[in-house]
Design a protein around this motif. Structure first.
Motif, short mmCIF file in Angstrom:
data_model
loop_
_atom_site.label_atom_id
_atom_site.label_comp_id
_atom_site.label_asym_id
_atom_site.label_seq_id
_atom_site.Cartn_x
_atom_site.Cartn_y
_atom_site.Cartn_z
N ALA A 152 -1.78 -2.37 33.84
CA ALA A 152 -0.74 -2.94 34.69
C ALA A 152 0.59 -2.20 34.50
O ALA A 152 1.31 -1.95 35.47
CB ALA A 152 -0.56 -4.43 34.39
N ASN A 153 0.89 -1.82 33.26
CA ASN A 153 2.11 -1.05 33.01
C ASN A 153 2.02 0.34 33.63
O ASN A 153 2.98 0.84 34.21
CB ASN A 153 2.38 -0.96 31.51
N ARG A 154 0.83 0.96 33.54
CA ARG A 154 0.63 2.27 34.19
C ARG A 154 0.78 2.14 35.71
O ARG A 154 1.44 2.96 36.35
CB ARG A 154 -0.75 2.82 33.85
N ASP A 155 0.19 1.09 36.27
CA ASP A 155 0.29 0.88 37.71
C ASP A 155 1.73 0.64 38.13
O ASP A 155 2.16 1.11 39.20
CB ASP A 155 -0.60 -0.28 38.14
N ALA A 156 2.48 -0.09 37.31
CA ALA A 156 3.90 -0.31 37.60
C ALA A 156 4.68 1.00 37.55
O ALA A 156 5.58 1.23 38.37
CB ALA A 156 4.50 -1.33 36.63
N TRP A 157 4.33 1.88 36.61
CA TRP A 157 4.95 3.21 36.52
C TRP A 157 4.69 3.98 37.80
O TRP A 157 5.61 4.55 38.41
CB TRP A 157 4.36 3.95 35.32
N ILE A 158 3.43 4.00 38.23
CA ILE A 158 3.06 4.74 39.44
C ILE A 158 3.77 4.15 40.66
O ILE A 158 4.30 4.89 41.50
CB ILE A 158 1.53 4.75 39.62
N ALA A 198 2.44 0.47 27.62
CA ALA A 198 1.04 0.83 27.87
C ALA A 198 0.44 1.51 26.66
O ALA A 198 -0.69 1.20 26.24
CB ALA A 198 0.93 1.71 29.11
N ASP A 199 1.17 2.44 26.07
CA ASP A 199 0.68 3.15 24.88
C ASP A 199 0.45 2.19 23.71
O ASP A 199 -0.52 2.32 22.97
CB ASP A 199 1.66 4.26 24.46
N ALA A 200 1.35 1.22 23.55
CA ALA A 200 1.21 0.26 22.45
C ALA A 200 -0.03 -0.62 22.64
O ALA A 200 -0.79 -0.85 21.69
CB ALA A 200 2.46 -0.61 22.35
N TYR A 201 -0.23 -1.10 23.85
CA TYR A 201 -1.44 -1.90 24.11
C TYR A 201 -2.70 -1.09 23.83
O TYR A 201 -3.64 -1.57 23.20
CB TYR A 201 -1.47 -2.39 25.57
N ARG A 202 -2.74 0.15 24.29
CA ARG A 202 -3.92 0.99 24.07
C ARG A 202 -4.12 1.29 22.58
O ARG A 202 -5.25 1.34 22.10
CB ARG A 202 -3.81 2.28 24.86
N ALA A 203 -3.03 1.49 21.87
CA ALA A 203 -3.13 1.80 20.44
C ALA A 203 -3.77 0.66 19.68
O ALA A 203 -4.55 0.88 18.74
CB ALA A 203 -1.75 2.12 19.87
N LEU A 204 -3.47 -0.58 20.05
CA LEU A 204 -4.10 -1.72 19.39
C LEU A 204 -5.62 -1.64 19.52
O LEU A 204 -6.35 -1.95 18.58
CB LEU A 204 -3.61 -3.04 19.99
N CYS A 205 -6.08 -1.23 20.67
CA CYS A 205 -7.53 -1.16 20.93
C CYS A 205 -8.16 0.07 20.29
O CYS A 205 -9.33 0.04 19.90
CB CYS A 205 -7.78 -1.14 22.43
N ASP A 206 -7.42 1.15 20.21
CA ASP A 206 -7.98 2.44 19.78
C ASP A 206 -7.85 2.71 18.28
O ASP A 206 -8.46 3.66 17.79
CB ASP A 206 -7.29 3.58 20.54
N THR A 207 -7.07 1.93 17.56
CA THR A 207 -6.85 2.20 16.15
C THR A 207 -8.11 1.86 15.35
O THR A 207 -8.65 0.77 15.46
CB THR A 207 -5.64 1.40 15.63
N SER A 208 -8.56 2.82 14.57
CA SER A 208 -9.79 2.66 13.80
C SER A 208 -9.53 1.95 12.47
O SER A 208 -8.38 1.79 12.04
CB SER A 208 -10.40 4.03 13.51
N TYR A 209 -10.61 1.58 11.83
CA TYR A 209 -10.53 0.96 10.51
C TYR A 209 -9.76 1.85 9.53
O TYR A 209 -8.83 1.40 8.85
CB TYR A 209 -11.93 0.66 9.97
N SER A 210 -10.12 3.13 9.50
CA SER A 210 -9.44 4.03 8.55
C SER A 210 -7.96 4.21 8.91
O SER A 210 -7.12 4.36 8.02
CB SER A 210 -10.15 5.38 8.46
N ASP A 211 -7.65 4.18 10.19
CA ASP A 211 -6.23 4.24 10.59
C ASP A 211 -5.48 3.02 10.08
O ASP A 211 -4.36 3.14 9.57
CB ASP A 211 -6.09 4.31 12.12
N TRP A 212 -6.09 1.83 10.20
CA TRP A 212 -5.43 0.62 9.70
C TRP A 212 -5.29 0.68 8.18
O TRP A 212 -4.28 0.24 7.62
CB TRP A 212 -6.21 -0.64 10.11
N GLN A 213 -6.29 1.25 7.50
CA GLN A 213 -6.19 1.42 6.04
C GLN A 213 -4.97 2.29 5.71
O GLN A 213 -4.21 1.97 4.80
CB GLN A 213 -7.44 2.08 5.47
N ASP A 214 -4.84 3.41 6.43
CA ASP A 214 -3.70 4.31 6.18
C ASP A 214 -2.37 3.62 6.44
O ASP A 214 -1.43 3.74 5.64
CB ASP A 214 -3.81 5.55 7.07
N ILE A 215 -2.30 2.87 7.54
CA ILE A 215 -1.06 2.17 7.88
C ILE A 215 -0.69 1.16 6.79
O ILE A 215 0.48 1.05 6.41
CB ILE A 215 -1.20 1.46 9.24
#
Length: 78
Positions: free
Chosen positions: A29-35, A56-73
């Motif tokens: 929806a944020n991408r569509d609003a941008w367009i 949009a990037d923040a929403y996607r990052a929540l979905c795309d962040t892996s277990y090891s990424d969360w460990q690092d964070i």
């Protein structure tokens, strides 16, 4: 600390899947609003476009962040 198995169970949980689907819908929806603003309306308000892209990037990052990424964070080590 959360184990990789715990994380996978959480990812597979129907509530988590529901929330992640909503995140992806919000990102789209944020991408569509941008367009719409830039292409369809011809608005070149860079601050508005930056907000939409950042959200949009923040929403996607929540979905795309892996277990090891969360460990690092979190600074977790196995």
């Amino acid at each position: 600390m959360v184990s990789a198995e715990d994380f996978e169970q959480w990812r597979d949980n129907p509530v988590t899947r529901w929330v992640m689907a909503a995140c992806m819908t919000a990102a789209d929806a944020n991408r569509d609003a941008w367009i719409s603003a830039s292409w369809d309306l011809g608005k070149a308000d860079q601050a508005e476009l930056d907000v939409l892209r950042t959200r949009a990037d923040a929403y996607r990052a929540l979905c795309d962040t892996s277990y090891s990424d969360w460990q690092d964070i979190n600074g977790d080590t196995e």
